[in-house]
Design an enzyme around this catalytic site. Sequence first.
Site, PDB file in Angstrom:
ATOM      1  N   SER A 174       0.831  -1.200   0.000  1.00 29.98           N
ATOM      2  CA  SER A 174       0.000   0.000   0.000  1.00 29.98           C
ATOM      3  C   SER A 174       0.871   1.258   0.000  1.00 29.98           C
ATOM      4  CB  SER A 174      -0.971  -0.056   1.190  1.00 29.98           C
ATOM      5  OG  SER A 174      -1.979   0.913   1.086  1.00 29.98           O
ATOM      6  N   ASP A 259      -9.879  -5.482  -4.422  1.00 28.14           N
ATOM      7  CA  ASP A 259      -9.458  -4.262  -3.734  1.00 28.14           C
ATOM      8  C   ASP A 259     -10.247  -3.082  -4.307  1.00 28.14           C
ATOM      9  OD1 ASP A 259      -7.989  -1.891  -2.923  1.00 28.14           O
ATOM     10  OD2 ASP A 259      -6.305  -3.215  -2.442  1.00 28.14           O
ATOM     11  N   HIS A 287      -7.859  -5.615  -0.039  1.00 26.77           N
ATOM     12  CA  HIS A 287      -6.681  -4.796   0.271  1.00 26.77           C
ATOM     13  C   HIS A 287      -5.910  -5.408   1.440  1.00 26.77           C
ATOM     14  CE1 HIS A 287      -4.304  -1.178  -0.156  1.00 26.77           C
ATOM     15  NE2 HIS A 287      -4.385  -0.957   1.140  1.00 26.77           N
TER      16      HIS A 287
END
Length: 313
Positions: A174, A259, A287
């Site tokens: 991320s 996601d 995610h």
Amino acid sequence: MKGQTGLRSLALLYISPLYILERLPLKLSAPDTLVVRGSFIVPTEPLYPSITMVQTNLEVVDDTLHLPRILCLHGGGSNAAIFQAQCRRLIAQLRSEFRFVFAQAPFLSDAEPNVMSVYSQWGPFRRWLRWCPDHPEIRPEDAIRAIDDCLEDVKRQDDAKGATGAWVGLLGFSQGAKMCASLLYRQQIRQELRGRSFAGSDYRFGVLLAGRAPLVSLDPDLDLNSSLPDVSQITDAKYHGPSQDVLRIPTVHVHGMRDPHVDLHRQLFEEFCAPESRRLVEWDGDHRVPLKYNDVSLVAYQIRELATQTGAP
């Protein structure tokens, strides 16, 4: 005599810290029960009597000190210990080939919602970049210095533990993946302008799990013609390109197909990374870091391929 022999045999048992971690409940009070030591997670309080007995009588030998090293950057609203736990299955598949070293971001933060649902007791939580207006503003040069200091500190600490392997790769999730790609781009620009020996780093590849566009500028003095936002800005909105800043150092991108922000991850892959040097792994998830064996195996395979392609020692 027989009992003494049994105790000596028990002292020779090796229980992998990853084996221990994978068998603990998901909701742990990490600061109270676990401590991170290099590539190992070991209990500091009795978790089970048998584990306590082995830990008391056994000095764990770290057999990864000589391996090539991958520097790992956690996501925003997380921390190094959480990311190590999230990567436990990937580490297990590659632990005889690479040493994974987990860096801690410099800035405090609230926990990211997905982190909070599992690791609420694992704080404090940290971030590399700002993503909301509540995060204090900071000058770009101060943010860059704080980030670089964190990375150099964890490298020195790992050297002090006796690790000798070359730093061959970056791995991030991320916000950490955005940072990894940005660090690789800075290295690329420095190598082009100054030469490989004067770039400050020589990472051969990057592993970008759920990394979103755009890159951020980590060396404004070199990025004179760049359209990249600086590191102090909030950069979570969709970037309107096309970008002239293209990363050519090899990367593998890992996208969860469920996601909600996968379009931003695809933008990093398609617009900021050169077609000839990028690879893509797609998996059926949201995610988070993949944990199922088949999903992790796809990522591990691509890391091995990148290491071979780039001649990583």
